[in-house]
Design a protein around this motif. Structure first.
Motif, PDB file in Angstrom:
ATOM      1  N   ILE A 152       0.839  -1.196   0.000  1.00 23.94           N
ATOM      2  CA  ILE A 152       0.000   0.000   0.000  1.00 23.94           C
ATOM      3  C   ILE A 152       0.878   1.251   0.000  1.00 23.94           C
ATOM      4  O   ILE A 152       1.807   1.376   0.791  1.00 23.94           O
ATOM      5  CB  ILE A 152      -0.933   0.020   1.217  1.00 23.94           C
ATOM      6  CG1 ILE A 152      -1.920  -1.149   1.143  1.00 23.94           C
ATOM      7  CG2 ILE A 152      -1.702   1.340   1.308  1.00 23.94           C
ATOM      8  CD1 ILE A 152      -2.800  -1.287   2.365  1.00 23.94           C
ATOM      9  N   GLY A 153       0.581   2.166  -0.897  1.00 27.33           N
ATOM     10  CA  GLY A 153       1.293   3.451  -0.927  1.00 27.33           C
ATOM     11  C   GLY A 153       2.501   3.494  -1.832  1.00 27.33           C
ATOM     12  O   GLY A 153       3.162   4.537  -1.924  1.00 27.33           O
ATOM     13  N   SER A 154       2.826   2.410  -2.532  1.00 29.98           N
ATOM     14  CA  SER A 154       3.969   2.426  -3.455  1.00 29.98           C
ATOM     15  C   SER A 154       3.647   3.316  -4.649  1.00 29.98           C
ATOM     16  O   SER A 154       2.523   3.321  -5.158  1.00 29.98           O
ATOM     17  CB  SER A 154       4.286   1.008  -3.934  1.00 29.98           C
ATOM     18  OG  SER A 154       4.761   0.215  -2.873  1.00 29.98           O
ATOM     19  N   THR A 155       4.644   4.057  -5.106  1.00 31.22           N
ATOM     20  CA  THR A 155       4.409   5.044  -6.153  1.00 31.22           C
ATOM     21  C   THR A 155       4.997   4.654  -7.503  1.00 31.22           C
ATOM     22  O   THR A 155       5.968   3.897  -7.587  1.00 31.22           O
ATOM     23  CB  THR A 155       4.996   6.409  -5.763  1.00 31.22           C
ATOM     24  OG1 THR A 155       6.411   6.273  -5.556  1.00 31.22           O
ATOM     25  CG2 THR A 155       4.366   6.934  -4.495  1.00 31.22           C
ATOM     26  N   LEU A 156       4.393   5.210  -8.540  1.00 31.24           N
ATOM     27  CA  LEU A 156       4.843   5.025  -9.914  1.00 31.24           C
ATOM     28  C   LEU A 156       4.815   6.387 -10.592  1.00 31.24           C
ATOM     29  O   LEU A 156       3.819   7.108 -10.520  1.00 31.24           O
ATOM     30  CB  LEU A 156       3.905   4.050 -10.637  1.00 31.24           C
ATOM     31  CG  LEU A 156       4.049   3.900 -12.147  1.00 31.24           C
ATOM     32  CD1 LEU A 156       5.364   3.223 -12.503  1.00 31.24           C
ATOM     33  CD2 LEU A 156       2.871   3.089 -12.710  1.00 31.24           C
ATOM     34  N   HIS A 157       5.931   6.759 -11.231  1.00 34.10           N
ATOM     35  CA  HIS A 157       6.033   8.026 -11.952  1.00 34.10           C
ATOM     36  C   HIS A 157       6.240   7.694 -13.430  1.00 34.10           C
ATOM     37  O   HIS A 157       7.232   7.036 -13.772  1.00 34.10           O
ATOM     38  CB  HIS A 157       7.225   8.855 -11.457  1.00 34.10           C
ATOM     39  CG  HIS A 157       7.258   9.053  -9.973  1.00 34.10           C
ATOM     40  ND1 HIS A 157       7.238  10.297  -9.383  1.00 34.10           N
ATOM     41  CD2 HIS A 157       7.331   8.170  -8.946  1.00 34.10           C
ATOM     42  CE1 HIS A 157       7.290  10.166  -8.064  1.00 34.10           C
ATOM     43  NE2 HIS A 157       7.340   8.877  -7.785  1.00 34.10           N
ATOM     44  N   ILE A 158       5.346   8.140 -14.273  1.00 32.13           N
ATOM     45  CA  ILE A 158       5.418   7.819 -15.698  1.00 32.13           C
ATOM     46  C   ILE A 158       5.759   9.083 -16.488  1.00 32.13           C
ATOM     47  O   ILE A 158       5.049  10.083 -16.415  1.00 32.13           O
ATOM     48  CB  ILE A 158       4.092   7.232 -16.205  1.00 32.13           C
ATOM     49  CG1 ILE A 158       3.677   6.033 -15.345  1.00 32.13           C
ATOM     50  CG2 ILE A 158       4.203   6.823 -17.678  1.00 32.13           C
ATOM     51  CD1 ILE A 158       2.247   5.610 -15.533  1.00 32.13           C
ATOM     52  N   TYR A 159       6.872   9.030 -17.230  1.00 33.13           N
ATOM     53  CA  TYR A 159       7.323  10.143 -18.071  1.00 33.13           C
ATOM     54  C   TYR A 159       7.075   9.724 -19.507  1.00 33.13           C
ATOM     55  O   TYR A 159       7.687   8.765 -19.989  1.00 33.13           O
ATOM     56  CB  TYR A 159       8.806  10.393 -17.804  1.00 33.13           C
ATOM     57  CG  TYR A 159       9.391  11.625 -18.454  1.00 33.13           C
ATOM     58  CD1 TYR A 159       8.823  12.882 -18.278  1.00 33.13           C
ATOM     59  CD2 TYR A 159      10.554  11.531 -19.220  1.00 33.13           C
ATOM     60  CE1 TYR A 159       9.388  14.008 -18.850  1.00 33.13           C
ATOM     61  CE2 TYR A 159      11.123  12.651 -19.790  1.00 33.13           C
ATOM     62  CZ  TYR A 159      10.539  13.892 -19.604  1.00 33.13           C
ATOM     63  OH  TYR A 159      11.117  15.015 -20.184  1.00 33.13           O
ATOM     64  N   TYR A 160       6.163  10.399 -20.192  1.00 36.31           N
ATOM     65  CA  TYR A 160       5.710   9.895 -21.491  1.00 36.31           C
ATOM     66  C   TYR A 160       5.415  11.028 -22.468  1.00 36.31           C
ATOM     67  O   TYR A 160       5.210  12.184 -22.076  1.00 36.31           O
ATOM     68  CB  TYR A 160       4.439   9.054 -21.296  1.00 36.31           C
ATOM     69  CG  TYR A 160       3.234   9.886 -20.899  1.00 36.31           C
ATOM     70  CD1 TYR A 160       2.247  10.206 -21.828  1.00 36.31           C
ATOM     71  CD2 TYR A 160       3.096  10.374 -19.596  1.00 36.31           C
ATOM     72  CE1 TYR A 160       1.153  10.978 -21.474  1.00 36.31           C
ATOM     73  CE2 TYR A 160       2.016  11.140 -19.232  1.00 36.31           C
ATOM     74  CZ  TYR A 160       1.040  11.450 -20.166  1.00 36.31           C
ATOM     75  OH  TYR A 160      -0.025  12.231 -19.810  1.00 36.31           O
ATOM     76  N   GLY A 161       5.396  10.687 -23.744  1.00 34.87           N
ATOM     77  CA  GLY A 161       5.084  11.678 -24.759  1.00 34.87           C
ATOM     78  C   GLY A 161       5.116  11.082 -26.151  1.00 34.87           C
ATOM     79  O   GLY A 161       5.544   9.937 -26.338  1.00 34.87           O
ATOM     80  N   PRO A 162       4.702  11.855 -27.152  1.00 39.47           N
ATOM     81  CA  PRO A 162       4.612  11.342 -28.520  1.00 39.47           C
ATOM     82  C   PRO A 162       5.935  11.350 -29.271  1.00 39.47           C
ATOM     83  O   PRO A 162       6.060  10.714 -30.319  1.00 39.47           O
ATOM     84  CB  PRO A 162       3.622  12.309 -29.180  1.00 39.47           C
ATOM     85  CG  PRO A 162       3.852  13.610 -28.447  1.00 39.47           C
ATOM     86  CD  PRO A 162       4.151  13.221 -27.031  1.00 39.47           C
ATOM     87  N   ASP A 163       6.927  12.090 -28.762  1.00 40.85           N
ATOM     88  CA  ASP A 163       8.190  12.259 -29.479  1.00 40.85           C
ATOM     89  C   ASP A 163       9.321  11.452 -28.856  1.00 40.85           C
ATOM     90  O   ASP A 163       9.263  11.077 -27.677  1.00 40.85           O
ATOM     91  CB  ASP A 163       8.588  13.738 -29.507  1.00 40.85           C
ATOM     92  CG  ASP A 163       7.524  14.610 -30.158  1.00 40.85           C
ATOM     93  OD1 ASP A 163       6.922  14.130 -31.137  1.00 40.85           O
ATOM     94  OD2 ASP A 163       7.306  15.739 -29.694  1.00 40.85           O
ATOM     95  N   THR A 164      10.367  11.218 -29.631  1.00 41.56           N
ATOM     96  CA  THR A 164      11.542  10.505 -29.117  1.00 41.56           C
ATOM     97  C   THR A 164      12.814  11.341 -29.248  1.00 41.56           C
ATOM     98  O   THR A 164      13.908  10.832 -29.042  1.00 41.56           O
ATOM     99  CB  THR A 164      11.746   9.174 -29.859  1.00 41.56           C
ATOM    100  OG1 THR A 164      11.812   9.416 -31.269  1.00 41.56           O
ATOM    101  CG2 THR A 164      10.605   8.212 -29.573  1.00 41.56           C
ATOM    102  N   ASP A 165      12.666  12.622 -29.575  1.00 44.12           N
ATOM    103  CA  ASP A 165      13.825  13.513 -29.591  1.00 44.12           C
ATOM    104  C   ASP A 165      14.028  14.073 -28.183  1.00 44.12           C
ATOM    105  O   ASP A 165      13.067  14.309 -27.455  1.00 44.12           O
ATOM    106  CB  ASP A 165      13.591  14.673 -30.560  1.00 44.12           C
ATOM    107  CG  ASP A 165      13.504  14.202 -32.007  1.00 44.12           C
ATOM    108  OD1 ASP A 165      14.042  13.117 -32.296  1.00 44.12           O
ATOM    109  OD2 ASP A 165      12.903  14.911 -32.825  1.00 44.12           O
ATOM    110  N   TYR A 166      15.283  14.293 -27.822  1.00 43.76           N
ATOM    111  CA  TYR A 166      15.552  14.838 -26.495  1.00 43.76           C
ATOM    112  C   TYR A 166      16.673  15.869 -26.563  1.00 43.76           C
ATOM    113  O   TYR A 166      17.458  15.916 -27.523  1.00 43.76           O
ATOM    114  CB  TYR A 166      15.908  13.721 -25.510  1.00 43.76           C
ATOM    115  CG  TYR A 166      17.337  13.216 -25.603  1.00 43.76           C
ATOM    116  CD1 TYR A 166      18.275  13.532 -24.623  1.00 43.76           C
ATOM    117  CD2 TYR A 166      17.754  12.425 -26.678  1.00 43.76           C
ATOM    118  CE1 TYR A 166      19.585  13.073 -24.709  1.00 43.76           C
ATOM    119  CE2 TYR A 166      19.050  11.965 -26.770  1.00 43.76           C
ATOM    120  CZ  TYR A 166      19.972  12.294 -25.774  1.00 43.76           C
ATOM    121  OH  TYR A 166      21.268  11.852 -25.863  1.00 43.76           O
ATOM    122  N   ASP A 167      16.717  16.707 -25.529  1.00 42.06           N
ATOM    123  CA  ASP A 167      17.749  17.734 -25.414  1.00 42.06           C
ATOM    124  C   ASP A 167      18.932  17.129 -24.655  1.00 42.06           C
ATOM    125  O   ASP A 167      18.809  16.814 -23.467  1.00 42.06           O
ATOM    126  CB  ASP A 167      17.184  18.939 -24.652  1.00 42.06           C
ATOM    127  CG  ASP A 167      18.155  20.103 -24.581  1.00 42.06           C
ATOM    128  OD1 ASP A 167      19.361  19.885 -24.801  1.00 42.06           O
ATOM    129  OD2 ASP A 167      17.713  21.230 -24.307  1.00 42.06           O
TER     130      ASP A 167
END
Length: 226
Positions: A152-167
């Motif tokens: 109980i209380g475990s967290t999940l952080h999802i980093y998502y988006g439509p692109d695959t380019d990054y800085d």
């Protein structure tokens, strides 16, 4: 004659002063107009790269975790060769699943290490060819029987988006957002006071209520919202 000359000189000085005052708003306005242009130029000049190496997979995956936890997080996932491996060992409470380079878009997830049995079981069942509903039902039975543990209380952080380019300077992925999940097995709207559907942007709500996979969901605010 002297009076006429003096009068003309005085009138000339007044006209000159008024003309000078009127130019000030024009200068200020032109400087304000330049600001959006500069901003657009900076955006265009931003050097984006494709995620085309294991190092890039690691750098972008770290963006899913809270900044204070990134240095010690373990990173797993598919490497550029298509093998599911440990991309980097860790020593804190977070495990990060890196983006799969063979899938469209971008998705990396950082979760508490207590969720690893649940996550690993899902990956194993998916590898066996099970569909989403089958995976859900199997893990539901295994949690109820005690074979699979959920905290109980475990967290999940999802980093998502439509692109695959990054800085490469910041490791941020273009147009990516963060979504947050807090697992609350068998919680309901009645037991938490949360709605079963979001009632406003960025408002917490409970998903899959009454099941092993019940969780509080907090979705990002749209970028164009005021």
């Amino acid at each position: 004659m002297k009076r006429i000359i003096t009068t003309l000189l005085f009138a000339g000085i007044l006209i000159s002063c008024n003309s000078s005052d009127k130019t000030k708003p024009v200068i200020e306005e032109s400087s304000e107009i330049k600001k959006p242009t500069d901003s657009v130029t900076n955006k265009v000049n931003k050097q984006l790269k494709k995620i085309d190496s294991d190092e890039a997979l690691i750098a972008t995956a770290l963006m899913a975790a809270p900044e204070v936890s990134r240095s010690g997080a373990k990173i797993i996932g598919y490497n550029m060769a298509g093998e599911f491996v440990t991309l980097r060992e860790g020593n804190n409470e977070f495990i990060i699943l890196a983006d799969d380079p063979n899938k469209d878009g971008f998705s990396a997830a950082a979760y508490h290490k207590d969720l690893e049995p649940f996550m690993a079981r899902g990956r194993a069942l998916k590898a066996e060819g099970k569909n989403h509903q089958e995976i859900f039902d199997i893990r539901e039975e295994e949690v109820k029987s005690g074979k699979l543990k959920m905290t109980i209380g475990s967290t999940l952080h999802i980093y998502y988006g439509p692109d695959t380019d990054y800085d490469p300077e910041t490791s941020k992925v273009e147009n990516a957002k963060l979504r947050y999940v807090v697992y609350m097995p068998y919680a309901t709207a009645e037991s938490t006071g949360l709605p079963e559907v979001p009632i406003a942007q960025n408002h917490p709500w409970i998903m899959n209520p009454g099941t092993h996979r019940a969780h509080i969901m907090i979705s990002p605010v749209a970028e164009n919202s005021k």
